[in-house]
Design a protein around this motif. Structure first.
Motif, PDB file in Angstrom:
ATOM      1  N   SER A 171      41.997 -43.155 -19.081  1.00 25.32           N
ATOM      2  CA  SER A 171      40.724 -42.640 -18.983  1.00 25.32           C
ATOM      3  C   SER A 171      40.257 -42.467 -20.965  1.00 25.32           C
ATOM      4  O   SER A 171      39.337 -43.673 -20.947  1.00 25.32           O
ATOM      5  CB  SER A 171      39.695 -41.400 -18.603  1.00 25.32           C
ATOM      6  N   HIS A 172      40.679 -41.353 -21.316  1.00 27.86           N
ATOM      7  CA  HIS A 172      40.390 -41.773 -22.332  1.00 27.86           C
ATOM      8  C   HIS A 172      41.408 -43.022 -23.952  1.00 27.86           C
ATOM      9  O   HIS A 172      40.556 -43.410 -24.719  1.00 27.86           O
ATOM     10  CB  HIS A 172      41.223 -40.306 -22.903  1.00 27.86           C
ATOM     11  N   GLY A 173      41.868 -42.944 -23.248  1.00 26.41           N
ATOM     12  CA  GLY A 173      42.457 -44.317 -23.805  1.00 26.41           C
ATOM     13  C   GLY A 173      41.155 -46.235 -23.498  1.00 26.41           C
ATOM     14  O   GLY A 173      41.326 -46.704 -24.250  1.00 26.41           O
ATOM     15  N   ASN A 174      41.007 -45.868 -22.426  1.00 28.78           N
ATOM     16  CA  ASN A 174      39.802 -47.323 -21.958  1.00 28.78           C
ATOM     17  C   ASN A 174      39.145 -46.374 -23.056  1.00 28.78           C
ATOM     18  O   ASN A 174      38.400 -47.886 -23.612  1.00 28.78           O
ATOM     19  CB  ASN A 174      39.597 -47.202 -20.850  1.00 28.78           C
ATOM     20  N   GLN A 175      37.978 -45.207 -23.076  1.00 29.07           N
ATOM     21  CA  GLN A 175      36.932 -45.006 -24.220  1.00 29.07           C
ATOM     22  C   GLN A 175      38.002 -45.760 -25.536  1.00 29.07           C
ATOM     23  O   GLN A 175      36.581 -46.396 -26.240  1.00 29.07           O
ATOM     24  CB  GLN A 175      36.469 -43.659 -23.927  1.00 29.07           C
ATOM     25  N   LEU A 176      39.070 -45.518 -25.852  1.00 29.12           N
ATOM     26  CA  LEU A 176      39.103 -45.558 -27.072  1.00 29.12           C
ATOM     27  C   LEU A 176      39.237 -47.342 -27.513  1.00 29.12           C
ATOM     28  O   LEU A 176      38.528 -47.515 -28.438  1.00 29.12           O
ATOM     29  CB  LEU A 176      40.815 -44.652 -27.431  1.00 29.12           C
ATOM     30  N   ALA A 177      39.656 -47.831 -26.278  1.00 31.78           N
ATOM     31  CA  ALA A 177      39.365 -49.171 -26.539  1.00 31.78           C
ATOM     32  C   ALA A 177      37.687 -49.670 -26.533  1.00 31.78           C
ATOM     33  O   ALA A 177      37.883 -50.538 -26.959  1.00 31.78           O
ATOM     34  CB  ALA A 177      40.416 -49.949 -25.800  1.00 31.78           C
ATOM     35  N   MET A 199      46.586 -38.922 -15.561  1.00 29.22           N
ATOM     36  CA  MET A 199      44.762 -40.107 -15.388  1.00 29.22           C
ATOM     37  C   MET A 199      43.494 -40.025 -16.329  1.00 29.22           C
ATOM     38  O   MET A 199      43.185 -40.825 -17.215  1.00 29.22           O
ATOM     39  CB  MET A 199      44.022 -40.005 -13.914  1.00 29.22           C
ATOM     40  N   GLN A 200      43.660 -38.892 -17.146  1.00 29.80           N
ATOM     41  CA  GLN A 200      42.793 -38.775 -17.739  1.00 29.80           C
ATOM     42  C   GLN A 200      43.263 -39.054 -19.403  1.00 29.80           C
ATOM     43  O   GLN A 200      41.946 -39.880 -20.009  1.00 29.80           O
ATOM     44  CB  GLN A 200      42.712 -36.712 -18.381  1.00 29.80           C
ATOM     45  N   LEU A 201      44.991 -39.381 -19.671  1.00 27.05           N
ATOM     46  CA  LEU A 201      44.954 -39.822 -21.130  1.00 27.05           C
ATOM     47  C   LEU A 201      44.186 -41.455 -20.743  1.00 27.05           C
ATOM     48  O   LEU A 201      44.110 -42.023 -21.546  1.00 27.05           O
ATOM     49  CB  LEU A 201      46.411 -39.656 -20.848  1.00 27.05           C
ATOM     50  N   THR A 244      41.297 -31.505 -27.380  1.00 23.17           N
ATOM     51  CA  THR A 244      41.044 -31.966 -29.062  1.00 23.17           C
ATOM     52  C   THR A 244      40.657 -33.891 -28.542  1.00 23.17           C
ATOM     53  O   THR A 244      40.170 -34.145 -29.590  1.00 23.17           O
ATOM     54  CB  THR A 244      42.613 -31.792 -29.325  1.00 23.17           C
ATOM     55  N   ILE A 245      41.548 -34.392 -27.656  1.00 26.02           N
ATOM     56  CA  ILE A 245      41.264 -36.233 -27.279  1.00 26.02           C
ATOM     57  C   ILE A 245      39.184 -36.506 -27.649  1.00 26.02           C
ATOM     58  O   ILE A 245      39.184 -36.398 -27.868  1.00 26.02           O
ATOM     59  CB  ILE A 245      41.517 -36.419 -26.709  1.00 26.02           C
ATOM     60  N   SER A 246      39.285 -35.055 -26.038  1.00 29.30           N
ATOM     61  CA  SER A 246      38.297 -35.274 -25.908  1.00 29.30           C
ATOM     62  C   SER A 246      37.269 -35.143 -27.129  1.00 29.30           C
ATOM     63  O   SER A 246      36.006 -35.557 -27.228  1.00 29.30           O
ATOM     64  CB  SER A 246      37.648 -34.498 -24.517  1.00 29.30           C
ATOM     65  N   GLN A 247      37.224 -33.732 -27.531  1.00 23.66           N
ATOM     66  CA  GLN A 247      36.837 -33.446 -29.016  1.00 23.66           C
ATOM     67  C   GLN A 247      36.382 -34.369 -29.713  1.00 23.66           C
ATOM     68  O   GLN A 247      35.142 -34.917 -29.937  1.00 23.66           O
ATOM     69  CB  GLN A 247      36.825 -32.106 -29.206  1.00 23.66           C
TER      70      GLN A 247
END
Length: 470
Positions: free
Chosen positions: A56-62, A52-54, A10-13
């Motif tokens: 990575s998603h957090g960095n993309q969100l920032a 680790m995916q969380l 869901t986060i990725s989408q």
């Protein structure tokens, strides 16, 4: 609660949707989607903080938030401002002093704005419900409680409406599953009842038809065999009739239906088959007896024809053979009995008439060996009838007849010269008087002498006692 893999998906989408909105200049939509992603990341961290995916998603969100702020001039806050805060930025521009506490709500306040993540999940929940995917809808709705507890009013109309829709769908799904289970159980009960009933009837029917074929209705020339078939039919008929009257609310198995089709033909055809066979045996026996009666109505050798004891026994046996089959047939058996009685009466009358017309033939042979011929003839009679009392004898041939011919002797042909002559003798026997007719012969031997007299009794005819002296 959704598992970590579902949350990561869901986060990725959602992150991709936020990035697409940013690239298309839809900064407000990008901010709202970013808030939803942030909430889902927090929910996922509760399950696996070190994923680790969380990270990575957090960095993309920032990075996305930074880009939105630089392009739009609006900070990408981690959560939407509280409901009473819309007027705060204007107040800050008017005075450098800290913002005053929020003014009291008006008498008819507008509903608090739901977090974007909650709004999205409510929308997704509705979408899943519309497509009948109740389990997926329940999973998405559960994420709201897990990720946004305390961040929205659980009594809000939008939230409650979706919650009610989900509850109704779950109730309907549960009811459908219960109905499906009940139908499956009912079908299983029907199948078990069907098998039980059909197996019971197959056992009863195969008791007399072990190979699936009825033991009756087969062509046969044997009366005992036909009677055995009739007995088998009589024993099986009550079972078959009970089977035909039985109710089969669950239907019949293919095995029972196939057995029924085969037996039905046999049960239907056997009565007609039995009747045809009875009629044929009756016709044959009656035709035989009438042929004997017709023969007795003709003259043979100057007198009425007679049936020998052997022929009469055969007629009686023919009737005895069909008696078990036809004795209870009131339309046929009396006819056969009457026909045999007529044969016996005609034969007896013929014997009486023939006996009155039977006389010993006069002596015709005057040869010197006439006494020897008569003596040998009388010995033949005593060999056949030891108690016979010979009253009179005669040689009715006028002389010996000589002939030469090939004859079979124990399978070997032999050329023989013999002489033959015929004689008669009248005698009293136990049941009356008889006239015996005899064949007398002698054979020329290799030394040109004649053998001893031989021969046999040709036949014996009844003779009226009053004719003995004539």
């Amino acid at each position: 609660m959704a598992d970590i893999s579902g949350l990561l998906k869901t986060i990725s989408q959602e992150l991709r949707k936020a990035q697409n909105a940013f690239f298309n200049g839809k900064f407000d939509e990008a901010v709202a989607l970013a808030d939803g992603v942030a909430a889902t990341i927090e929910s996922a961290k509760l399950q696996d903080p070190e994923n680790m995916q969380l990270k990575s998603h957090g960095n993309q969100l920032a990075k996305l938030r930074k880009d939105v702020a630089s392009r739009s001039g609006k900070p990408a806050a981690s959560a939407p401002p509280p409901p009473a805060a819309p007027a705060a930025p204007a107040a800050e521009k008017a005075s450098p002093t800290p913002a005053a506490p929020a003014a009291p709500q008006p008498a008819a306040p507008q509903p608090a704005r739901l977090p974007a993540g909650v709004t999205k999940r409510l929308r997704d929940t509705r979408d899943f419900l519309a497509r009948g995917r109740v389990s997926d809808a329940a999973g998405v709705f559960a994420e709201i409680e897990a990720a946004y507890r305390g961040q929205f009013d659980p009594d809000g109309p939008d939230y409650l409406a979706v919650k009610e829709l989900l509850a109704q769908a779950q109730a309907q799904q549960a009811e459908a599953e219960r109905a499906k289970k009940a139908a499956a159980e009912a079908e299983e009960q029907r199948r078990l009842a069907l098998r039980s009933q059909c197996e019971e009837w197959e056992t009863r029917l195969r008791a007399f038809a072990p190979h699936g074929a009825a033991p009756f209705g087969h062509n046969t020339g044997s009366v005992p065999d036909l009677l055995a078939q009739a007995e088998a039919y009589a024993q099986a008929l009550p079972v078959w009739e009970a089977f035909q009257k039985g109710e089969f609310p669950f239907g019949k198995t293919e095995g029972l239906a196939e057995l029924e089709r085969g037996l039905a033909r046999s049960f239907e055809a056997f009565p007609a088959f039995l009747e045809r066979t009875k009629a044929a045996r009756f016709d044959d026996t009656l035709a035989y007896l009438r042929s004997r009666l017709d023969a007795l109505g003709r003259d043979v050798e100057g007198g009425p024809d007679l049936m020998s004891a052997g022929s009469m026994k055969e007629a009686e046996e023919r009737l005895a053979q069909v008696q078990p089959l036809l004795a209870d047939d009131a339309s046929r058996w009396p006819t056969l009995v009457e026909a045999l009685d007529q044969v016996k009466a005609r034969n007896a009358a013929n014997r009486t008439a023939r006996a009155k017309a039977t006389f010993i033939r006069p002596d015709a042979y005057q040869g010197d060996d006439a006494p020897q011929i008569k003596e040998r003839a009388e010995r033949f009679i005593r060999e056949a009838e030891p108690a016979a009392q010979i009253v009179k004898s005669a040689v009715y041939s006028d002389d010996w007849k000589e002939l030469s011919q090939w004859e079979d002797h124990a399978g070997t042909p032999r050329f023989v010269t013999r002489r033959e002559i015929y004689a008669q003798a009248a005698a009293r026997v136990a049941d009356g008087c008889r006239l015996f007719t005899l064949y007398i012969t002698k054979e020329l031997r290799s030394d040109q002498t004649w053998s001893a007299l031989a021969g046999n009794v040709m036949h014996a005819d009844e003779m009226d006692p009053s004719n003995l002296g004539q």
